[in-house]
Scaffold this active site. Sequence first.
Site, PDB file in Angstrom:
ATOM      1  N   GLU A 115       0.688  -0.626   0.279  1.00 38.74           N
ATOM      2  CA  GLU A 115       0.171  -0.248  -0.018  1.00 38.74           C
ATOM      3  C   GLU A 115       0.802   0.934  -0.056  1.00 38.74           C
ATOM      4  OE1 GLU A 115      -3.016   0.004   2.928  1.00 38.74           O
ATOM      5  OE2 GLU A 115      -3.768  -1.838   2.062  1.00 38.74           O
ATOM      6  N   HIS A 235      -9.134  10.549   2.507  1.00 40.28           N
ATOM      7  CA  HIS A 235      -8.739   9.332   1.535  1.00 40.28           C
ATOM      8  C   HIS A 235      -8.768   9.847   0.600  1.00 40.28           C
ATOM      9  CE1 HIS A 235      -8.314   5.798  -0.040  1.00 40.28           C
ATOM     10  NE2 HIS A 235      -8.219   4.714   0.886  1.00 40.28           N
ATOM     11  N   ARG A 282      -0.766   9.577   1.782  1.00 41.51           N
ATOM     12  CA  ARG A 282      -2.355  10.057   0.910  1.00 41.51           C
ATOM     13  C   ARG A 282      -2.596  11.056   1.370  1.00 41.51           C
ATOM     14  NH1 ARG A 282      -5.714   5.648   4.434  1.00 41.51           N
ATOM     15  NH2 ARG A 282      -5.255   3.952   3.109  1.00 41.51           N
ATOM     16  N   HIS A 343     -11.139  10.789   6.425  1.00 37.75           N
ATOM     17  CA  HIS A 343     -11.812   9.102   6.813  1.00 37.75           C
ATOM     18  C   HIS A 343     -10.955   8.825   7.791  1.00 37.75           C
ATOM     19  CE1 HIS A 343     -11.133   4.900   4.783  1.00 37.75           C
ATOM     20  NE2 HIS A 343      -9.511   4.966   5.714  1.00 37.75           N
ATOM     21  N   ARG A 378      -1.389   9.227   9.117  1.00 32.19           N
ATOM     22  CA  ARG A 378      -0.971   7.824   9.248  1.00 32.19           C
ATOM     23  C   ARG A 378      -0.760   7.195   7.955  1.00 32.19           C
ATOM     24  NH1 ARG A 378      -6.008   3.522   8.980  1.00 32.19           N
ATOM     25  NH2 ARG A 378      -6.778   5.187   6.820  1.00 32.19           N
TER      26      ARG A 378
HETATM   27  C1  LIG Z   1     -14.023   2.429   4.658  1.00 33.29           C
HETATM   28  C2  LIG Z   1     -13.346   2.354   5.948  1.00 33.29           C
HETATM   29  C3  LIG Z   1     -11.986   1.509   5.304  1.00 33.29           C
HETATM   30  C4  LIG Z   1     -10.982   1.593   6.394  1.00 33.29           C
HETATM   31  N1  LIG Z   1      -9.522   0.515   5.805  1.00 33.29           N
HETATM   32  C5  LIG Z   1      -8.306   0.324   6.189  1.00 33.29           C
HETATM   33  C6  LIG Z   1      -7.553  -0.358   6.257  1.00 33.29           C
HETATM   34  O1  LIG Z   1      -7.918  -1.265   5.062  1.00 33.29           O
HETATM   35  N2  LIG Z   1      -6.392  -0.694   7.615  1.00 33.29           N
HETATM   36  C7  LIG Z   1      -6.884  -0.477   8.235  1.00 33.29           C
HETATM   37  O2  LIG Z   1      -5.547  -0.415   8.696  1.00 33.29           O
HETATM   38  N3  LIG Z   1      -7.803   0.463   8.637  1.00 33.29           N
HETATM   39  C8  LIG Z   1      -8.559   1.056   7.506  1.00 33.29           C
HETATM   40  N4  LIG Z   1      -9.312   1.977   8.546  1.00 33.29           N
HETATM   41  C9  LIG Z   1      -9.430   2.420   9.522  1.00 33.29           C
HETATM   42  C10 LIG Z   1     -10.132   1.330  10.703  1.00 33.29           C
HETATM   43  O3  LIG Z   1     -11.381   0.951  10.506  1.00 33.29           O
HETATM   44  C11 LIG Z   1     -10.166   2.122  12.161  1.00 33.29           C
HETATM   45  O4  LIG Z   1      -9.362   3.243  11.961  1.00 33.29           O
HETATM   46  C12 LIG Z   1     -10.848   1.006  13.502  1.00 33.29           C
HETATM   47  O5  LIG Z   1     -11.146   0.093  12.759  1.00 33.29           O
HETATM   48  C13 LIG Z   1     -11.085   1.647  14.310  1.00 33.29           C
HETATM   49  O6  LIG Z   1     -11.469   1.004  14.845  1.00 33.29           O
HETATM   50  P1  LIG Z   1     -12.138   1.176  16.282  1.00 33.29           P
HETATM   51  O7  LIG Z   1     -12.039  -0.096  17.643  1.00 33.29           O
HETATM   52  O8  LIG Z   1     -11.085   2.074  17.506  1.00 33.29           O
HETATM   53  O9  LIG Z   1     -13.245   1.816  15.936  1.00 33.29           O
HETATM   54  P2  LIG Z   1     -14.369   1.649  15.423  1.00 33.29           P
HETATM   55  O10 LIG Z   1     -14.922  -0.261  14.795  1.00 33.29           O
HETATM   56  O11 LIG Z   1     -15.261   2.815  14.799  1.00 33.29           O
HETATM   57  O12 LIG Z   1     -16.148   1.112  16.571  1.00 33.29           O
HETATM   58  C14 LIG Z   1     -16.238   2.089  17.525  1.00 33.29           C
HETATM   59  C15 LIG Z   1     -17.405   1.901  18.370  1.00 33.29           C
HETATM   60  O13 LIG Z   1     -18.047   2.529  19.409  1.00 33.29           O
HETATM   61  C16 LIG Z   1     -19.278   2.435  19.307  1.00 33.29           C
HETATM   62  N5  LIG Z   1     -19.667   3.917  19.663  1.00 33.29           N
HETATM   63  C17 LIG Z   1     -19.196   5.130  19.360  1.00 33.29           C
HETATM   64  N6  LIG Z   1     -19.832   5.840  19.469  1.00 33.29           N
HETATM   65  C18 LIG Z   1     -20.549   5.591  20.159  1.00 33.29           C
HETATM   66  C19 LIG Z   1     -20.856   5.926  22.091  1.00 33.29           C
HETATM   67  N7  LIG Z   1     -21.678   7.404  22.327  1.00 33.29           N
HETATM   68  N8  LIG Z   1     -22.374   5.384  23.098  1.00 33.29           N
HETATM   69  C20 LIG Z   1     -21.343   3.992  22.464  1.00 33.29           C
HETATM   70  N9  LIG Z   1     -21.340   3.197  21.939  1.00 33.29           N
HETATM   71  C21 LIG Z   1     -20.489   4.315  20.472  1.00 33.29           C
HETATM   72  C22 LIG Z   1     -19.917   2.353  17.350  1.00 33.29           C
HETATM   73  O14 LIG Z   1     -20.784   2.160  17.870  1.00 33.29           O
HETATM   74  C23 LIG Z   1     -18.634   0.902  17.721  1.00 33.29           C
HETATM   75  O15 LIG Z   1     -18.931   0.152  18.418  1.00 33.29           O
HETATM   76  C24 LIG Z   1     -10.919   1.960   7.829  1.00 33.29           C
HETATM   77  C25 LIG Z   1     -11.549   2.643   7.945  1.00 33.29           C
HETATM   78  C26 LIG Z   1     -12.925   2.607   6.921  1.00 33.29           C
HETATM   79  C27 LIG Z   1     -13.737   3.913   7.262  1.00 33.29           C
END
Ligand SMILES: Cc1cc2nc3c(=O)[nH]c(=O)nc-3n(C[C@H](O)[C@H](O)[C@H](O)COP(=O)(O)OP(=O)(O)OC[C@H]3O[C@@H](n4cnc5c(N)ncnc54)[C@H](O)[C@@H]3O)c2cc1C
Length: 532
Positions: A115, A235, A282, A343, A378
């Site tokens: 990537e 992104h 990016r 993103h 990032r």
């Molecule tokens: C389209 C897309 C593609 C991506 N591709 C990649 C990739 O290929 N590789 C990579 O490393 N990263 C990628 N990323 C980034 C990566 O997916 C995220 O940084 C990572 O998944 C974040 O995980 P997290 O557990 O912190 O949050 P999330 O997966 O966003 O989970 C957050 C959780 O908190 C909950 N929540 C939020 N606010 C509240 C609230 N007030 N009360 C209760 N619950 C709440 C949500 O419902 C969810 O359950 C991508 C992101 C996107 C959007």
Amino acid sequence: MYDILILGAGVSGLSAALHAAENGFSVLILTKGSRPDGSSNYAQGGIATVTAPSDSFKLHIADTLEAGAGLCKQETVKILTEQGPATIDQLVKWGVQFTPAEAIDTNIHFDLHLEGGHSQKRILHAADLTGKEMMRALLVQLHKTKSIQFLENCIVEDVIVEGSSNKKRCVGAKVIHQKTGAVEAIYAKATILATGGAGRLWLHTTNPPDACGEGMAIAARAGAALQDVEFMQFHPTSLYAPQLKKTFLISEAVRGFGGILKNHDGEEFMNGVHPLRSLAPRDIVARAIHFEMERTGKDFMYLDLTARSSKDIRTHFPNIYAKCMEVGIDMTKQWIPVVPAAHYMCGGVLVDSWSRTEIPGLYACGEVAATGVHGANRLASNSLLESVVFALRAVENIQKSDILKTSFRPQKIKLENVIISDGAHWKRRRLALQKIMWEHCGIIRSVQGLTMGLEKIQKFLVEVDAAMKVKGPKNLALLEFRNAVQNSNLVIQSALLRKESRGLQYITDYPKMIKNTKHHSIYLCNDSKTSE
Ligand SMILES: Cc1cc2nc3c(=O)[nH]c(=O)nc-3n(C[C@H](O)[C@H](O)[C@H](O)COP(=O)(O)OP(=O)(O)OC[C@H]3O[C@@H](n4cnc5c(N)ncnc54)[C@H](O)[C@@H]3O)c2cc1C
């Protein structure tokens, strides 16, 4: 009273929950909505880790630092990369199925993608639905684990902090049951904030609706610092398809697989912009697309993968292929129209290398946290890894700290039900705010634009403060808007504090990087601190 309360059920929250349960802790994990629907579900490209014999931690560190434009915290980058292989082993133990290597080779177990910004092929993936596969496996594991309680349809309003000044301690959270509006206090010895990113603060974004940075505002209201929140990663390549309700990402892996950016005349406009051309970091690609769109007066640019065979494209990118077909584009024969979109939030709630915020008892991990790993930009696919590595470290720190041993008797707090329906006024305000952020705090910024944005936002803040003072139950849409407007205010203030262009912040008044650059910690009470 739980040992550990986990707010949010993306890959970071789920990993923390599983690790905590394996270490004998009682855990409650909760999420908004009827199933976890944060960014994790949408991650396509994969998870960066050193697994190939030709690769090394040194190279992964160097690539991360290079992308981070001089602002990464070296300690956390080192931890991230060196913990990578063990973290992948843990994920595999929890049942995650990464795409295996095609050829049988005892040294290489997984198929590795390249990537942007990576000098080596090091992206493990599950076809082009890596996040979905990780979430599937972690949720299966979670449901098998009896000592974890999982609460859905539950929104965190605030964390509960008791004591004052140096005796402060986070003792749980005030949560809203989404179906009824009932509000409850949940107590725990340690609380982990894992509420994900903040892309939804901007009008155009690849992020799902839950990613509005609520955890940042919640932590800030509790008195914790935010850091590096000016660095929203745009992104470069979301699918340009106005008929789609939700933006769709065209993964960076497509460019790693040979995709070339072209303008409407077929010119490869990245030539001369950066030696890595379409695979440049990016921030550089997103800005180049933005400028090329402006120069040519077009609404989008193209990504051309047609040099690769149709079979290869459909095997490696089945999900992207299907989505493109849905909007009438056969990416094996046609160029894909693309446009940048908000993103990834590189900053967030300031934490140390053990995921501790400034408030004892409150940890943060995943996209909501600012570990300093990403610096000013990032490196692709480092975030899934960061989410898991620092979730596990939060639990390890809780285990070895005194926090579980020191008991407390929770004080009574006021709990007032929340109105779930209506809220149209605040939803309209929210859209207006997203437009302000896109217009005034987007890919290209200026002091004048940011200041105008801030003035508009501060009027919203006054309106919110007045609405919060009105006696009686509050509308959920008002509480959500309060989070969004407080976050936007802090993001713009951070952008104004950075008097330079670095990484993702490009500000026309200060086009150059400055020497001795610093991080800015920013607080809701309008204070800010500067640190190395
Ligand atoms: C389209 C897309 C593609 C991506 N591709 C990649 C990739 O290929 N590789 C990579 O490393 N990263 C990628 N990323 C980034 C990566 O997916 C995220 O940084 C990572 O998944 C974040 O995980 P997290 O557990 O912190 O949050 P999330 O997966 O966003 O989970 C957050 C959780 O908190 C909950 N929540 C939020 N606010 C509240 C609230 N007030 N009360 C209760 N619950 C709440 C949500 O419902 C969810 O359950 C991508 C992101 C996107 C959007």
